[in-house]
Design a protein around this motif. Structure first.
Motif, PDB file in Angstrom:
ATOM      1  N   LEU A 544       4.522  28.673  -7.052  1.00 28.29           N
ATOM      2  CA  LEU A 544       4.787  27.557  -7.917  1.00 28.29           C
ATOM      3  C   LEU A 544       3.478  26.130  -6.148  1.00 28.29           C
ATOM      4  CD1 LEU A 544       8.809  27.391  -7.536  1.00 28.29           C
ATOM      5  CD2 LEU A 544       6.419  27.869  -8.940  1.00 28.29           C
ATOM      6  N   LEU A 602       3.914  27.932 -12.075  1.00 30.75           N
ATOM      7  CA  LEU A 602       4.455  26.422 -12.511  1.00 30.75           C
ATOM      8  C   LEU A 602       4.792  26.732 -13.447  1.00 30.75           C
ATOM      9  CD1 LEU A 602       2.159  24.821 -10.392  1.00 30.75           C
ATOM     10  CD2 LEU A 602       4.545  24.434 -10.056  1.00 30.75           C
ATOM     11  N   HIS A 605       8.305  28.129 -14.031  1.00 26.54           N
ATOM     12  CA  HIS A 605       9.559  27.129 -13.310  1.00 26.54           C
ATOM     13  C   HIS A 605       9.922  25.905 -14.303  1.00 26.54           C
ATOM     14  CE1 HIS A 605      10.750  24.763  -9.730  1.00 26.54           C
ATOM     15  NE2 HIS A 605      10.280  23.724  -9.894  1.00 26.54           N
ATOM     16  N   GLU A 608      13.545  26.340 -14.817  1.00 24.95           N
ATOM     17  CA  GLU A 608      14.217  26.858 -13.123  1.00 24.95           C
ATOM     18  C   GLU A 608      14.657  25.639 -12.437  1.00 24.95           C
ATOM     19  OE1 GLU A 608      11.630  30.766 -11.944  1.00 24.95           O
ATOM     20  OE2 GLU A 608      10.894  28.903 -11.128  1.00 24.95           O
ATOM     21  N   TYR A 609      14.326  24.443 -12.875  1.00 22.64           N
ATOM     22  CA  TYR A 609      14.983  23.745 -11.743  1.00 22.64           C
ATOM     23  C   TYR A 609      15.368  22.160 -12.598  1.00 22.64           C
ATOM     24  CZ  TYR A 609      15.470  21.722  -6.951  1.00 22.64           C
ATOM     25  OH  TYR A 609      16.687  21.250  -5.822  1.00 22.64           O
ATOM     26  N   ALA A 618       9.088  24.167  -2.329  1.00 24.97           N
ATOM     27  CA  ALA A 618       9.525  25.066  -2.465  1.00 24.97           C
ATOM     28  C   ALA A 618       9.465  25.448  -1.421  1.00 24.97           C
ATOM     29  CB  ALA A 618       9.065  25.876  -3.992  1.00 24.97           C
ATOM     30  N   ALA A 626      12.911  26.813  -5.806  1.00 25.53           N
ATOM     31  CA  ALA A 626      12.405  24.799  -5.412  1.00 25.53           C
ATOM     32  C   ALA A 626      13.464  24.479  -4.742  1.00 25.53           C
ATOM     33  CB  ALA A 626      12.915  24.512  -7.146  1.00 25.53           C
TER      34      ALA A 626
END
Length: 646
Positions: A544, A602, A605, A608-609, A618, A626
Motif C-alpha cells: 500500500l 494499491l 485496495h 477493500e476499504y 495503513a 487500512a
C-alpha cells in the motif's frame, strides 16, 4: 470503471460488510456515507451530512432511513441495521442483502425476502445539500414499504443525547423540517418523535473515542410497491427549505450522468484510472471563496499542504485546470510573510508549516508547465518571488535560509511540528525534525529551479534564482548522503546531550521515506542511485506504499491503532502512507527501474476499504490493514498522477 460489487457472504457479515465504506459527495464538502452492510460504524455516517461555512464544519442531519417490508401476509420484515450499547445488532437487515454494487459512483443495495426483491439507490444533488433515496421493486409484490426517518442535528465530530433538548419538528407538506435546519419529504408521512437510546459506533470505540449516541426517530414514510418497477422515494435537504428539489429518481439519474461525464473528461486510459478520476472528484469542492480541495472524508476539511501536494493529480490529471487556476489564485491571496496559510479546519487562519508553501511553488510551476498558462505564471510571479525573499530573510518559527550553505532550516520554536510529519501528543511533537529536513530542502531546490524557469518563461531575468538554486543543490549533495547507505532524514538538528567537546549538531540517519523527494521531483537535487533505492525498498516498501519508518528503527510502531494519543504516537513511526507511492514510483522511473508491479497492491485496495478510493494510512506491519480516513485526497491524487504520467 472497475467493477465493485459484493455478494451475500460479504454483505451479510456484520464485520466484512461493515469494513467497506461508500461515499457520495455533494460538491460542497458535505456527503452521504455508510457501509456496504448498512450498519453505521462511525459517528460520521449518515445520509445527509451538511457542510457549513467551511468544508470541515459539518453537521449530521438525516442519519438513516430504515426500510421495513410489509408482506401480503402482514408479516413485517425489517431491512435496517443498528448496533446498540449492549453490543447487540438489531435489526440485521444485512442478512437479507444479496448484493451491493457501486455503479457509476451510485451505491445500490439489493434485498431479497423470498420472491420479493427490493433495490435501493442513493445520490446527492451536486452543488446542493440534498440527498435522494429511491427504493424500487424488482420482483414479487405487491408489498408495502415503510421508511423510518432516524435523525439528529449535531456537529459531525460529536454526539447528541436524550438528556438534552428534544429536536424541534415543524410539519410541512409531505414531511417535516427538523431543527429548522433540514427538511424531509416523501409519501404518507406519519410523525413519531421518540429517542432511540444507546446507538453504538464500533469504529469510534476502536479509535478510543466516545462510541455512543442517542438518535431521534422523527417519523416514517410509507408507500405501496404493487408491481416491479414501482418506487418509493424520499428526499432530504438543508438548503432552500421552502423549495422542493426535483424528483428523487431524476436526481439519481442526474448523478449517474454527471459521474460519467467527470470520468469521460479525464480521458482515462483504463478502468483503474476511470475509478481514480471519479474518486478525485469527491475532493474538489465549491466554497464561497471558490474551488477548494477536501483533504479526506469523513473528518478533514481543506489543508493547504494536502491541497498543493494533491494539485497535479486532482486538477491537472483530470482536465480541471480552470478550477485549478482559480484555486491557486485564491491560495496565493493567503500568503503572509512568505508563508501559505495552512488550514481552516479550526475556523482560523494558521501559518504553521514549513512545506506547504514549497508545495505551492511546485503546484504553480507544474500548472504552467502542463497547461502552458503563462498568464497565471506572470500574474503570480511577484508573490512567488516574495516567498523566496521572505525565506532568505527568515520568517515565522525560525524558518529561513542558512547563509552558510543556502539550505532551508526550520523549527526554532519549542512544541512545533512544521513538516508533514506533524503529529503531537499532549502538545509535544512526536517527530519534531528541527533543523534541515531532507524533503523540505528537496522542495526548496526544486522550487528555486521551477521559479527560475517560470521567470525566464515570462521574459524576466532569473540569474539570482539560478545562483540560489546552484548553491543549495550543491550543499544538498554534500550534506545529505549518509554513511549508512541512504540520505539523512534531517541534518543540523539540535545536538543531544553530548559530553563536553562533543558534536555541535545532530544528523538523523533513521530510514524514512522523505528522502524520496530528493530523486523524484522535476528539479530534484540528486540523480537516483539503484543501490540506494533498493535499500529503501527493502526497509520501507509495502503493497500500500512506503512506511514512514523502517521496522528495524527505534520507535517503530507496526499497528496504527488505539486511542488518539496512541494513534498519534505511531502516525509517522512506521505507519504506511499511500500518498508516498508517487515519489517512490517517480524515483524508480528516474533510475530506470521497472515499476509495473509497484501499484498492484494499491489497485487491489480500491475495493477493500473506502470503495473506489484510497485510504489515508495503513498498518506498517502485515497485512497492512487500512487505517485513518477511508477516502484521502493525496492518496488518490498521487496514485492517479503516477499512473497517468507513466
Amino acid at each position: 470503471m472497475i467493477d465493485i460489487r459484493f455478494g451475500p457472504q460479504v454483505c451479510g457479515d456484520p464485520t466484512t460488510g461493515s469494513s467497506r465504506e461508500w461515499l457520495v459527495p455533494d460538491g460542497r464538502g458535505g456527503y452521504a456515507m455508510g457501509t456496504v452492510s448498512g450498519l453505521r460504524t462511525r459517528r460520521y455516517h449518515g445520509l445527509l451530512v451538511v457542510a457549513g461555512e467551511t468544508p470541515a464544519a459539518r453537521r449530521v442531519g438525516l442519519v438513516s432511513l430504515d426500510p421495513a417490508v410489509i408482506l401480503p401476509s402482514g408479516e413485517r420484515v425489517r431491512l435496517g441495521a443498528h448496533e446498540w450499547s449492549s453490543g447487540e445488532v438489531d435489526p440485521r437487515g444485512f442478512e437479507l442483502l444479496e448484493q451491493f454494487a457501486l455503479i457509476d459512483g451510485v451505491p445500490r443495495w439489493r434485498w431479497r425476502v423470498g420472491d420479493v426483491v427490493i433495490e435501493r439507490e442513493l445520490a446527492m444533488a451536486y452543488g446542493r445539500s440534498c440527498v435522494a433515496v429511491v427504493h424500487r421493486l424488482v420482483s414479487g409484490g405487491p408489498v408495502r414499504l415503510d421508511l423510518a426517518a432516524v435523525c439528529t442535528w449535531r456537529d459531525a465530530h460529536g454526539e447528541r443525547r436524550a438528556d438534552g433538548p428534544t429536536p424541534r419538528m415543524d410539519p410541512v407538506a409531505g414531511g417535516a423540517v427538523v431543527e429548522g435546519s433540514f427538511r424531509l419529504a416523501g409519501p404518507d408521512w406519519t410523525p413519531e418523535g421518540q429517542w432511540w437510546l444507546g446507538v453504538r459506533h464500533r469504529e469510534e470505540a476502536a479509535r478510543g473515542l466516545n462510541a455512543e449516541e442517542d438518535l431521534w426517530y422523527a417519523g416514517r414514510f410509507s408507500g405501496a410497491l404493487d408491481k416491479p418497477g414501482d418506487t418509493v422515494s424520499v428526499l432530504a435537504w438543508a438548503d432552500d427549505l421552502a423549495e422542493e428539489p426535483p424528483a428523487a429518481t431524476g436526481l439519481v439519474e442526474a448523478a449517474r450522468r454527471r459521474n460519467r461525464a467527470v470520468v469521460a473528461a479525464a480521458k482515462p486510459a483504463d478502468p483503474v484510472e476511470a475509478t481514480l478520476a471519479l474518486a478525485a472528484d469527491a475532493f474538489v469542492v465549491s466554497t464561497a471563496a471558490g474551488p477548494d480541495a477536501v483533504a479526506g472524508y469523513p473528518w478533514f476539511g481543506a489543508w493547504s499542504r494536502d491541497t498543493m501536494t494533491s494539485y497535479e493529480g486532482l486538477f491537472l490529471c483530470t482536465n480541471r485546470a480552470d478550477e485549478g487556476r482559480a484555486l491557486l489564485r485564491a491560495y496565493a491571496a493567503t500568503l503572509s510573510e512568505g508563508m501559505l496559510s495552512n488550514t481552516a479546519d479550526t475556523g482560523r487562519v494558521e501559518y504553521n508549516t514549513v512545506d506547504a508553501t514549497l508545495w505551492f511553488l511546485h503546484a504553480v510551476t507544474r500548472h504552467v508547465t502542463v497547461t502552458g498558462d503563462t498568464d497565471l505564471g506572470d500574474e503570480l510571479l511577484t508573490a512567488l518571488h516574495a516567498v523566496v525573499e521572505a525565506h532568505l530573510a527568515g520568517t515565522r518559527y525560525g524558518i529561513g535560509v542558512d547563509p552558510t550553505d543556502g539550505l532551508l532550516t526550520q523549527g526554532g520554536t519549542p512544541g512545533t511540528a512544521l513538516t508533514w510529519m506533524d503529529a503531537r501528543v499532549y502538545g509535544v511533537p512526536v517527530t519534531p525534525r528541527t533543523g534541515k529536513p531532507v524533503e523540505v530542502n528537496a522542495l526548496w531546490v526544486n522550487g528555486l529551479a521551477g521559479l527560475a524557469e517560470l521567470t525566464e518563461l515570462v521574459g524576466r531575468d532569473a540569474t539570482a534564482l539560478w545562483g540560489l538554486h546552484t548553491r543549495a543543490a550543491a550543499s544538498f549533495r554534500e550534506r545529505f548522503p549518509a554513511p549508512v547507505g541512504w540520505l539523512y532524514d534531517v541534518v543540523d538538528g539540535p545536538a543531544p546531550a553530548y559530553p563536553l567537546g562533543g558534536a555541535a549538531h545532530h544528523d538523523d540517519d533513521l530510514l524514512r521515506p522523505n528522502q524520496l523527494l530528493a530523486w523524484s521531483l522535476p528539479y530534484a537535487p540528486l540523480e537516483p542511485d539503484e543501490a540506494t533505492l533498493r535499500r529503501i525498498t527493502a526497509g520501507l516498501f509495502t503493497p500500500l506504499g512506503p512506511r514512514s519508518l523502517s521496522p528495524d528503527s527505534p520507535g517503530f510502531v507496526g499497528r496504527h491503532r488505539g486511542g488518539p494519543a496512541e494513534r498519534d504516537s505511531g502516525y509517522h513511526q512506521g505507519t504506511v502512507w499511500p500518498w508516498l507511492i508517487g515519489p517512490f514510483v517517480d524515483a524508480y522511473r528516474r533510475a530506470g527501474l521497472p515499476t509495473d508491479d509497484l501499484l498492484v497492491g494499491l489497485e487491489g485496495h480500491l475495493t477493500e476499504y473506502g470503495l473506489g478510493s484510497v485510504s489515508e494510512t495503513a498498518d506498517g506491519s502485515p497485512p497492512h490493514a487500512a487505517t485513518g480516513c477511508p477516502f484521502q485526497a493525496w492518496s488518490v491524487a498521487e496514485l492517479l498522477r503516477v499512473r497517468r504520467n507513466g
